[in-house]
Structure formats: structure tokens, C-alpha cells
Write a protein that holds these residues in place. Sequence first.
Motif, PDB file in Angstrom:
ATOM      1  N   PHE A 432      51.268  51.842  -1.857  1.00  0.00           N
ATOM      2  CA  PHE A 432      51.231  53.208  -2.362  1.00  0.00           C
ATOM      3  C   PHE A 432      49.958  53.479  -3.163  1.00  0.00           C
ATOM      4  N   GLN A 433      49.812  54.766  -3.535  1.00  0.00           N
ATOM      5  CA  GLN A 433      48.591  55.225  -4.194  1.00  0.00           C
ATOM      6  C   GLN A 433      48.396  54.620  -5.576  1.00  0.00           C
ATOM      7  N   ASP A 434      49.448  54.660  -6.388  1.00  0.00           N
ATOM      8  CA  ASP A 434      49.320  54.257  -7.790  1.00  0.00           C
ATOM      9  C   ASP A 434      49.976  52.901  -7.993  1.00  0.00           C
ATOM     10  N   PRO A 435      49.205  51.811  -8.057  1.00  0.00           N
ATOM     11  CA  PRO A 435      49.812  50.490  -8.194  1.00  0.00           C
ATOM     12  C   PRO A 435      50.541  50.308  -9.513  1.00  0.00           C
ATOM     13  N   TYR A 436      50.153  51.061 -10.536  1.00  0.00           N
ATOM     14  CA  TYR A 436      50.839  50.921 -11.818  1.00  0.00           C
ATOM     15  C   TYR A 436      52.258  51.477 -11.718  1.00  0.00           C
ATOM     16  N   ALA A 437      52.415  52.575 -10.970  1.00  0.00           N
ATOM     17  CA  ALA A 437      53.735  53.175 -10.811  1.00  0.00           C
ATOM     18  C   ALA A 437      54.594  52.415  -9.815  1.00  0.00           C
ATOM     19  N   SER A 438      53.981  51.748  -8.837  1.00  0.00           N
ATOM     20  CA  SER A 438      54.750  51.068  -7.793  1.00  0.00           C
ATOM     21  C   SER A 438      55.060  49.612  -8.135  1.00  0.00           C
ATOM     22  N   LEU A 439      54.518  49.100  -9.235  1.00  0.00           N
ATOM     23  CA  LEU A 439      54.834  47.747  -9.690  1.00  0.00           C
ATOM     24  C   LEU A 439      55.752  47.827 -10.900  1.00  0.00           C
ATOM     25  N   ASP A 440      56.792  47.008 -10.928  1.00  0.00           N
ATOM     26  CA  ASP A 440      57.730  47.012 -12.049  1.00  0.00           C
ATOM     27  C   ASP A 440      57.019  46.464 -13.286  1.00  0.00           C
ATOM     28  N   PRO A 441      56.903  47.258 -14.365  1.00  0.00           N
ATOM     29  CA  PRO A 441      56.167  46.796 -15.550  1.00  0.00           C
ATOM     30  C   PRO A 441      56.834  45.622 -16.261  1.00  0.00           C
ATOM     31  N   LEU A 442      58.117  45.377 -15.968  1.00  0.00           N
ATOM     32  CA  LEU A 442      58.855  44.288 -16.626  1.00  0.00           C
ATOM     33  C   LEU A 442      58.814  42.987 -15.826  1.00  0.00           C
ATOM     34  N   TYR A 443      58.240  43.032 -14.628  1.00  0.00           N
ATOM     35  CA  TYR A 443      58.116  41.837 -13.793  1.00  0.00           C
ATOM     36  C   TYR A 443      56.728  41.234 -13.968  1.00  0.00           C
ATOM     37  N   SER A 444      56.657  39.927 -14.083  1.00  0.00           N
ATOM     38  CA  SER A 444      55.361  39.257 -14.064  1.00  0.00           C
ATOM     39  C   SER A 444      54.764  39.396 -12.666  1.00  0.00           C
ATOM     40  N   ILE A 445      53.500  39.080 -12.539  1.00  0.00           N
ATOM     41  CA  ILE A 445      52.847  39.170 -11.230  1.00  0.00           C
ATOM     42  C   ILE A 445      53.511  38.197 -10.256  1.00  0.00           C
ATOM     43  N   TYR A 446      53.880  37.017 -10.736  1.00  0.00           N
ATOM     44  CA  TYR A 446      54.568  36.051  -9.876  1.00  0.00           C
ATOM     45  C   TYR A 446      55.880  36.633  -9.372  1.00  0.00           C
ATOM     46  N   ARG A 447      56.681  37.190 -10.277  1.00  0.00           N
ATOM     47  CA  ARG A 447      57.982  37.748  -9.880  1.00  0.00           C
ATOM     48  C   ARG A 447      57.801  38.943  -8.937  1.00  0.00           C
ATOM     49  N   THR A 448      56.767  39.719  -9.162  1.00  0.00           N
ATOM     50  CA  THR A 448      56.499  40.881  -8.305  1.00  0.00           C
ATOM     51  C   THR A 448      56.256  40.462  -6.864  1.00  0.00           C
ATOM     52  N   ILE A 449      55.432  39.441  -6.660  1.00  0.00           N
ATOM     53  CA  ILE A 449      55.097  39.001  -5.302  1.00  0.00           C
ATOM     54  C   ILE A 449      56.246  38.213  -4.685  1.00  0.00           C
ATOM     55  N   GLU A 450      56.974  37.489  -5.520  1.00  0.00           N
ATOM     56  CA  GLU A 450      58.078  36.664  -5.017  1.00  0.00           C
ATOM     57  C   GLU A 450      59.300  37.501  -4.627  1.00  0.00           C
ATOM     58  N   GLU A 451      59.452  38.692  -5.204  1.00  0.00           N
ATOM     59  CA  GLU A 451      60.667  39.480  -5.039  1.00  0.00           C
ATOM     60  C   GLU A 451      61.042  39.737  -3.583  1.00  0.00           C
ATOM     61  N   PRO A 452      60.130  40.181  -2.705  1.00  0.00           N
ATOM     62  CA  PRO A 452      60.539  40.376  -1.302  1.00  0.00           C
ATOM     63  C   PRO A 452      60.943  39.075  -0.619  1.00  0.00           C
ATOM     64  N   LEU A 453      60.354  37.957  -1.020  1.00  0.00           N
ATOM     65  CA  LEU A 453      60.742  36.667  -0.448  1.00  0.00           C
ATOM     66  C   LEU A 453      62.174  36.323  -0.843  1.00  0.00           C
ATOM     67  N   ARG A 454      62.527  36.587  -2.097  1.00  0.00           N
ATOM     68  CA  ARG A 454      63.903  36.371  -2.551  1.00  0.00           C
ATOM     69  C   ARG A 454      64.867  37.279  -1.805  1.00  0.00           C
ATOM     70  N   ALA A 455      64.476  38.560  -1.699  1.00  0.00           N
ATOM     71  CA  ALA A 455      65.372  39.549  -1.099  1.00  0.00           C
ATOM     72  C   ALA A 455      65.698  39.221   0.350  1.00  0.00           C
ATOM     73  N   HIS A 456      64.762  38.554   1.039  1.00  0.00           N
ATOM     74  CA  HIS A 456      64.971  38.214   2.446  1.00  0.00           C
ATOM     75  C   HIS A 456      65.244  36.728   2.644  1.00  0.00           C
ATOM     76  N   ASP A 457      65.705  36.060   1.562  1.00  0.00           N
ATOM     77  CA  ASP A 457      66.163  34.653   1.631  1.00  0.00           C
ATOM     78  C   ASP A 457      65.129  33.730   2.252  1.00  0.00           C
ATOM     79  N   PHE A 458      63.885  33.882   1.778  1.00  0.00           N
ATOM     80  CA  PHE A 458      62.818  33.034   2.309  1.00  0.00           C
ATOM     81  C   PHE A 458      62.804  31.684   1.589  1.00  0.00           C
ATOM     82  N   GLY A 459      63.100  30.609   2.322  1.00  0.00           N
ATOM     83  CA  GLY A 459      62.896  29.246   1.869  1.00  0.00           C
ATOM     84  C   GLY A 459      63.487  28.876   0.526  1.00  0.00           C
TER      85      GLY A 459
END
Length: 603
Positions: A432-459
Motif C-alpha cells: 500500500f501507499q503509506d507503510p506507516y499506516a499499513s504496518l502495525d505500530p505495536l509489532y516489531s519488524i520481525y513480527r510484522t514479516i513473520e505474521e503471514p508465515l504464522r497465519a499460513h502455518d509455514f514451517g
Amino acid sequence: MHRDHRARLHAVRRGAARGARPQDQEEVTLVTGSPLLSLRDVEVTFTTEAGSLPAARGVSFDVHPGETVAIVGESGSGKSTTAAAVIGLLAENGAVTRGQILFDGQDLAALPHSATSRLRGSDIGMVPQDPMSNLNPVMRVGDQIVEALEDNGVARGAAARRRAVELLEEAGLPDAERRARQYPHEFSGGMRQRALIAMGLSCRPRLLIADEPTSALDVTVQRVILDRLDELTAELGTAVLLITHDLGLAAERASRIVVMYGGEVVETGPALELLRDPQHEYTQRLLAAAPSLASRRIQLAKVTGLAAVAARDLLSVSHGDGVDAATEGAGGTRTDSIIEVSGVSKVFQLRGKGLFSRTEAFTAVDDVSFVIPRGRTVAIVGESGSGKSTVARMMLDLIPPTSGSITFNGERVGGANRAAEVRFRRQVQPIFQDPYASLDPLYSIYRTIEEPLRAHDFGTAAQRRERVHELMDDVALSPTLLRRYPAELSGGQRQRVAIARALALNPDLVVCDEAVSALDVIVQSQILRLLADLQSRLGLSYLFISHDLAVVRQIADHVCVMQDGRIVEQGTADDVFDQPQTPYTQMLLDAIPGAGLELGVAS
């Protein structure tokens, strides 16, 4: 090498407001007399927990009556801080710690806050960047202008209300009397920006500071707004200090340019002279990064489509079935097109203005058809309200089409098959256009990138950690940033995190909705090259939604031009940009700031 910024001969391009191309606007005007604004060796310092932080150092330049001077530079260069120091709107922990800010011979830096406040509005006006956050959402637009008039003693009561309507008319708003009674959310972006211009000029200031006044607007609205601003300031003899990261806009609208980098002025001089013969290395970098119609598709060492797909399949196998590339259609046969949009329309039912009024049908997208070839980039361009973002939302299966069909890898999007829907969510990802608005401010960068992997039961947790580190390497970010939060990163870093998150599940298609429009030209250039490189290495396909045609010229293979919900022209990028077939496309191309300039460094 620092130019002589006190030179009195400047190329003035008032012809921009009359539709002349930049290269034709070289009417020479002699600037005489004392400057209206003069900065002398100004230093601005912020007090932080880590100590004193200088944000601007040794800044010196002049602005003469009736002159437009542009300050350009990337985010963090100090240009907005310098403007805030002039108008006395620094944050509480900021102060001018050295030098002079002379306005009509009076040192603003030495004045008490109350005296600076009296000058603000009456003698120095401002048009800020984001109209939605700078207009009070619970006050009518006209009342906000009335408030500015009354606070500065220009008019009161009924006279102020009449004057507010007149100012909106001067700013080019139709039906100004009715508009004055409306709230900001009832205005379009361009209308809100005109209201801010009306407010900034309401007290007839001698100096107007315009801080990125049109960065969020499409090119045609931008041209209308800037033309109107030029006309009004020319009529009033107002000097303008224009803050922008758009070099084309600066060249077209300013007589002189001040280039800032790292809080310092590195080069200044007459606009066209500076852009055609840049002396400082940083100015040359800015010009090299600036998108223009002279640029062509970003060229990288492309792997063949077959090799790229093979690399993706290998990557998918190495990470298990959880992120299967799934590039085959429902019948198990690979198609040349990753997605096909066929006769798609979207009709919204809008409520009428009255309490008991009937709903009215509004067609946002009307019979749109196009395909995205595998491994290619298709861009949709058009003005705000043309329907391009609605098309993107339907392609992401966020809203259903009213009619028509969208087929992804041979399967219809939006069907009742739950397994197909989950597979689609893995394979199509948005940026999306605004990365500040589309990233959860309470998630660390690690948790932000890992979240879709968790949601789709990756490894396992260890496999997810390894994948996150791979993604950080893909987007050229240091793994040391993984413990940080979005607020601790720059805009460019946040957008790279958004890209890493979008790539986590090895998607086939990435939908980029104004993904670089909020970034300055150098960061924008880095992100565009990153996207092109990832496409080359991973065989990605992109849908690129943008109002910035100069950016589209650099990233797109195929372009669809939308107007009023319909595609009015489509073809290869070379065909659309070099030989436009419709007057609307030509109008969009003509509105790009500085498109015809011959710059000193090839972009």
C-alpha cells in the motif's frame, strides 16, 4: 561547489501558469532591492534524550519580493525544519541556536513568541502538506477561514463570512458559498488543498511558505492548484518559499533552487542553470533519481522467464508445501497470463443527502478488461476518482465485482471454494501507499514479516526465522532492524519492510497501490529498482496503481489509462507514452511537472 546564491539575474517561469513548457519559459527578470526574507548562517537544534541534535546548519539564502524560491532535498535534509524555523512553528524541543532569520530587516529568531505569532498569518502565510490533517474535521471549511480572518484582525462577523466565500472563489472552488458550509470530508483532495491555499492567502501575506502543497495529488489536479497559486501570488506580489522533493515541479515553478542535504545548503542558483549544470555531487544524484519522460523502463540483467519460474519453484520446494508457487491453472496447464480481468464493472449504492432519500447507483468501474502477462508489470493510471483503486480492490478479492469476471491462474476469483480462496490469499499480496499506516505500530519488524508465515502455518519457528532473515536480505535491510518498530524506521525502510512482508509467502502477483508516491525521489528510485530486481530474480508479476506517470514510465511494461471508470487507452508503455491516442492521455502527459526539461544528468 557552492554557487553564488546572491546573483540577481534569475530565469522566471511565470509562463508555467499559462501552459508553456519549461524549456520555453526563460523570460529574464532583474531582481532588485533588498530581500524580503534573508537567512544568515542559521542553525536549528533539537534537544533529545541523547543530547543536542542539529537539524540544520549554516543555512543561508534570500527570497526577494514577488520571487519563488524552491528548497529541494530528500526526507531528513532539513528543508521542512528550515521552513518551520522561518514561520516559528518548530517543535517545543527545537530552537534556532545560531544565525539570523531576517524578515523585512527584522530578526525573527530574536523575537519573542508572541511577536512571531502576530506575524504568522498576517505577514507570513503557510500552505501545509496534508490538507486532511491540517483542517479541523469538525468545523465547516468556511468557519475555519473566518477564524483565520478574525484572529488576524482582517474582518469580523458577517464581513468575515463574506470574505471567506470570496477567498474560496479566488482559489478556484466552484459554488463557493455552498462549499463554505461543508466539512473537510465532503471535499476531494484537490478541493481541500484549494481551501488551504485560500486560508494561507486570506490575510494577504507578503511571504507564503508552501510545504509539499501538491505531493498527494494527481498530476492534473496538481497543475490546476499550482497554476491558481501562481496567479494569486503574482496578483498580490507575494513571495513564495516552496518546499518540495519534486525537481520537475521546482524547475517549472521557481526562479531559484536551494538544494539541501544533511541539514546544509550544498548548492543554490537560478533554477534552469542549476538543473542543467549541477555542480554538487548530491544535486547530480537527485537529478539522476528524478523520474521524467526522458527515462525508460528500468533495465536490469533479466533472467529468462523460464529460469525465473524455475528459481521460484525451487524456492517454493525448499520451503515446503505451505508456500507452493501454484502457477498452474485449475486444469494443470500453465497460462501465459497470470490474471485476466474480463468485462468487470462495479456499481455502488450511495445514500442520498436527505434522511429518507433513496439510494442512488454510482458506477465506479465500467466494463474494464485487461490481462497481466506472467512476470510482467501492468500499470493502471488516471486521475483520482477514475476507478483504478477500485479495480485493485476487486483483484485482491476485497470487494466483489457487480458484473464480469476475474480469473487468476485459471481459477475464478471470489468463488465459494474455501481452499481456492486461501490459495489465492497466499499467491496475491498487496503493497500500500503509506507503510506507516499499513504496518502495525505495536509489532516489531520481525513480527510484522513473520505474521503471514504464522497465519499460513509455514514451517517451524526456526524455519520462519530463517525465512524472515532471507527476506530482509532480499530487500537490502540489515537484520539488526528486526527488533525495532515501524516508528523507528525511515519511510523508505518501512516500505522495504512492507515489500518483505508481501514477499513472505512467495506470491505470484503483487498489487502495488501508490507504493512509492509518499517517498522522496532518491528513496523512490531505490524502491523502484528493488521491485524491478525482485521481478527479475523471482519472476514476479505486478499490478502497479499510480497517478504519477513519470514513475509508471520507469516500472511498467504495459499501461492502462482509466477515465471515469473506463479504460480509454491501453498498450505498451512505449506506445502510450510516445504516441498517445486519446486527448485525455495527452493531457495527463502534458501535466507532468518538468517533463520537457533537459536535465544536466541523464535519469
